[in-house]
Design a protein around this motif. Structure first.
Motif, PDB file in Angstrom:
ATOM      1  N   PHE A   1       1.088  -1.345   0.034  1.00 39.72           N
ATOM      2  CA  PHE A   1       0.036  -0.025   0.081  1.00 39.72           C
ATOM      3  C   PHE A   1       1.003   1.250  -0.034  1.00 39.72           C
ATOM      4  CE2 PHE A   1      -2.929  -2.959   1.430  1.00 39.72           C
ATOM      5  CZ  PHE A   1      -4.396  -2.582   1.192  1.00 39.72           C
ATOM      6  N   GLN A   2       2.183   1.162   0.426  1.00 34.22           N
ATOM      7  CA  GLN A   2       3.084   2.254   0.512  1.00 34.22           C
ATOM      8  C   GLN A   2       2.848   3.188  -0.674  1.00 34.22           C
ATOM      9  OE1 GLN A   2       4.463   2.577   3.420  1.00 34.22           O
ATOM     10  NE2 GLN A   2       4.909   4.622   2.734  1.00 34.22           N
ATOM     11  N   GLY A   3       2.586   4.357  -0.375  1.00 36.86           N
ATOM     12  CA  GLY A   3       2.322   5.495  -1.214  1.00 36.86           C
ATOM     13  C   GLY A   3       1.384   5.580  -2.316  1.00 36.86           C
ATOM     14  N   LEU A   4       0.341   4.620  -2.071  1.00 37.86           N
ATOM     15  CA  LEU A   4      -0.837   4.694  -3.061  1.00 37.86           C
ATOM     16  C   LEU A   4      -1.854   5.620  -2.801  1.00 37.86           C
ATOM     17  CD1 LEU A   4      -1.815   0.575  -3.735  1.00 37.86           C
ATOM     18  CD2 LEU A   4      -0.238   2.197  -5.263  1.00 37.86           C
ATOM     19  N   LYS A   5      -2.465   6.170  -3.695  1.00 43.22           N
ATOM     20  CA  LYS A   5      -3.399   7.224  -3.513  1.00 43.22           C
ATOM     21  C   LYS A   5      -4.467   6.602  -3.536  1.00 43.22           C
ATOM     22  CE  LYS A   5      -1.730  10.298  -6.239  1.00 43.22           C
ATOM     23  NZ  LYS A   5      -1.823  10.668  -7.828  1.00 43.22           N
ATOM     24  N   MET A   6      -5.388   6.353  -2.440  1.00 45.98           N
ATOM     25  CA  MET A   6      -6.510   5.499  -2.318  1.00 45.98           C
ATOM     26  C   MET A   6      -7.790   6.475  -2.082  1.00 45.98           C
ATOM     27  SD  MET A   6      -5.512   2.530  -2.773  1.00 45.98           S
ATOM     28  CE  MET A   6      -6.562   1.217  -1.990  1.00 45.98           C
TER      29      MET A   6
ATOM     30  N   GLY B   1      -5.738   7.979 -13.399  1.00 45.67           N
ATOM     31  CA  GLY B   1      -4.903   8.047 -12.459  1.00 45.67           C
ATOM     32  C   GLY B   1      -4.739   9.003 -11.496  1.00 45.67           C
ATOM     33  N   LEU B   2      -5.793   9.731 -11.142  1.00 47.12           N
ATOM     34  CA  LEU B   2      -5.453  10.659 -10.216  1.00 47.12           C
ATOM     35  C   LEU B   2      -5.567  10.023  -8.903  1.00 47.12           C
ATOM     36  CD1 LEU B   2      -6.199  13.755  -9.928  1.00 47.12           C
ATOM     37  CD2 LEU B   2      -8.554  13.433  -9.674  1.00 47.12           C
ATOM     38  N   VAL B   3      -6.122   8.886  -8.660  1.00 50.47           N
ATOM     39  CA  VAL B   3      -6.198   7.935  -7.526  1.00 50.47           C
ATOM     40  C   VAL B   3      -5.761   6.751  -8.255  1.00 50.47           C
ATOM     41  CG1 VAL B   3      -7.678   9.135  -5.796  1.00 50.47           C
ATOM     42  CG2 VAL B   3      -8.721   7.350  -7.458  1.00 50.47           C
TER      43      VAL B   3
END
Ligand code: LMR
Length: 328
Positions: free
Chosen positions: A162-167, A201-203
């Motif tokens: 999950f590291q750094g993923l925009k959720m 790719g905004l999130v």
């Protein structure tokens, strides 16, 4: 007949037939998901029951798929009386100032659907509805939509994935804390904007019930989903209190009976609808589904359980304790 009476009668006869019959009471019911979801189907069932039971004295107008309002706007519209009925997710009541609703977002709070129902059908469920009344809102029922899964364009197996993923999340501070605890970057966004945000790719990813992911075609823009069942999605069917209290008693009674029946239907179809949606996602071949191993789930739990403690000052210690007690 006096001249005046004759004039009145002539005026009445001049009215179109429809206007002479009593105009039905219109209830605008707005929601953000597709008609072909547990909530969409239950709303349709409510419409049919309500219109039949009131002999056409009530007309329910359904506005699915954020057609009328998006998440935040629909709450405001309800308070203003522009719509009369909504069924928002329980994760959307924080901005209204009723933060206790976010107790439902605590990760791994429910071991099964029965644990969720024990809360909503018990004193805590009623108390939460009472907290809505000063906001001009009345809670009528809770509708279940089962457990949530995670999605992204990379496999989400370990916490480090999950590291750094925009959720994308709903507007709940508990969900915000949950994503941060996993090392992700949460982003509040209206449900109606989700698909495009993922596509452009905004999130990078999101969480939701399979029925929502499938009907919004999220599986076409996400390569991986993890069947984590870490969170739970459910709704509160709410009405503008002033409108509701102003209804004739017999109409209100008939609508309450219709809600009761629609609630039983919503709760009965949630798990089968979500299982079917998951099958649809799998059959599409667009997304790889991962079933986490017990070791992987333990790692997620270790990362996520501290969120309960962290969020206690916001959600309320007593609310969390009451939820634990009811959920067993
Ligand atoms: C979401 O915004 O992700 C969901 O709560 C939508 C819904 O109402 O199921």
């Amino acid at each position: 007949m006096t001249h005046a009476r004759r004039r009145l009668l002539a005026a009445a006869l001049a009215l179109p037939l429809a206007a002479r019959a009593q105009a039905p009471i219109v209830i605008k019911f707005s929601h953000v998901v597709a008609p072909d979801t547990p909530k969409g189907k239950a709303a349709q069932r409510f419409k049919e029951l309500a219109e039949a039971r009131t002999g056409g004295r009530v007309k329910i107008e359904l506005y699915p798929n954020s057609q009328l309002y998006k998440d935040k706007e629909e709450m405001e519209a309800l308070q203003l009386g522009s719509v009369q009925m909504l069924a928002p997710s329980l994760a959307k009541f924080g901005p209204l100032g009723v933060k206790e609703f976010e107790v439902f977002d605590l990760p791994f709070l429910f071991k099964d659907t029965a644990a969720f129902r024990a809360i909503t059908e018990g004193p805590l469920g009623a108390e939460l509805f009472r907290k809505l009344e000063p906001k001009g809102i009345k809670g009528l029922a809770y509708w279940d939509n089962g457990f949530q899964i995670m999605s992204a364009n990379r496999p989400l197996r370990q916490v480090s994935d999950f590291q750094g993923l925009k959720m994308r999340i709903q507007s709940s501070k508990v969900l915000d804390a949950q994503m941060r605890a996993l090392g992700a970057i949460p982003q509040v966004m209206a449900f109606s904007e989700l698909r495009q945000a993922l596509q452009t790719g905004l999130v990078d990813g999101t969480e939701n019930a399979p029925s929502n992911l499938y009907t919004q075609k999220i599986h076409e823009v996400q390569k991986h989903m993890t069947l984590s069942n870490h969170g739970h999605l459910a709704y509160a069917v709410i009405v503008n209190k002033k409108f509701w209290d102003g209804l004739p008693g017999d109409i209100r009674g008939a609508l309450e009976a219709a809600i009761k029946e629609a609630t039983a239907y919503a709760n009965a179809i949630a798990s089968t609808e979500n299982a079917a949606a998951l099958q649809g996602i799998q059959a599409s071949g667009r997304t790889t589904l991962h079933t986490p191993t017990p070791a992987e789930m333990n790692e997620w739990k270790k990362a996520l359980m501290p969120v309960h403690q962290e969020m206690a000052p916001r959600v309320g210690k007593a609310t969390i304790a009451a939820a634990y007690k009811a959920a067993g």
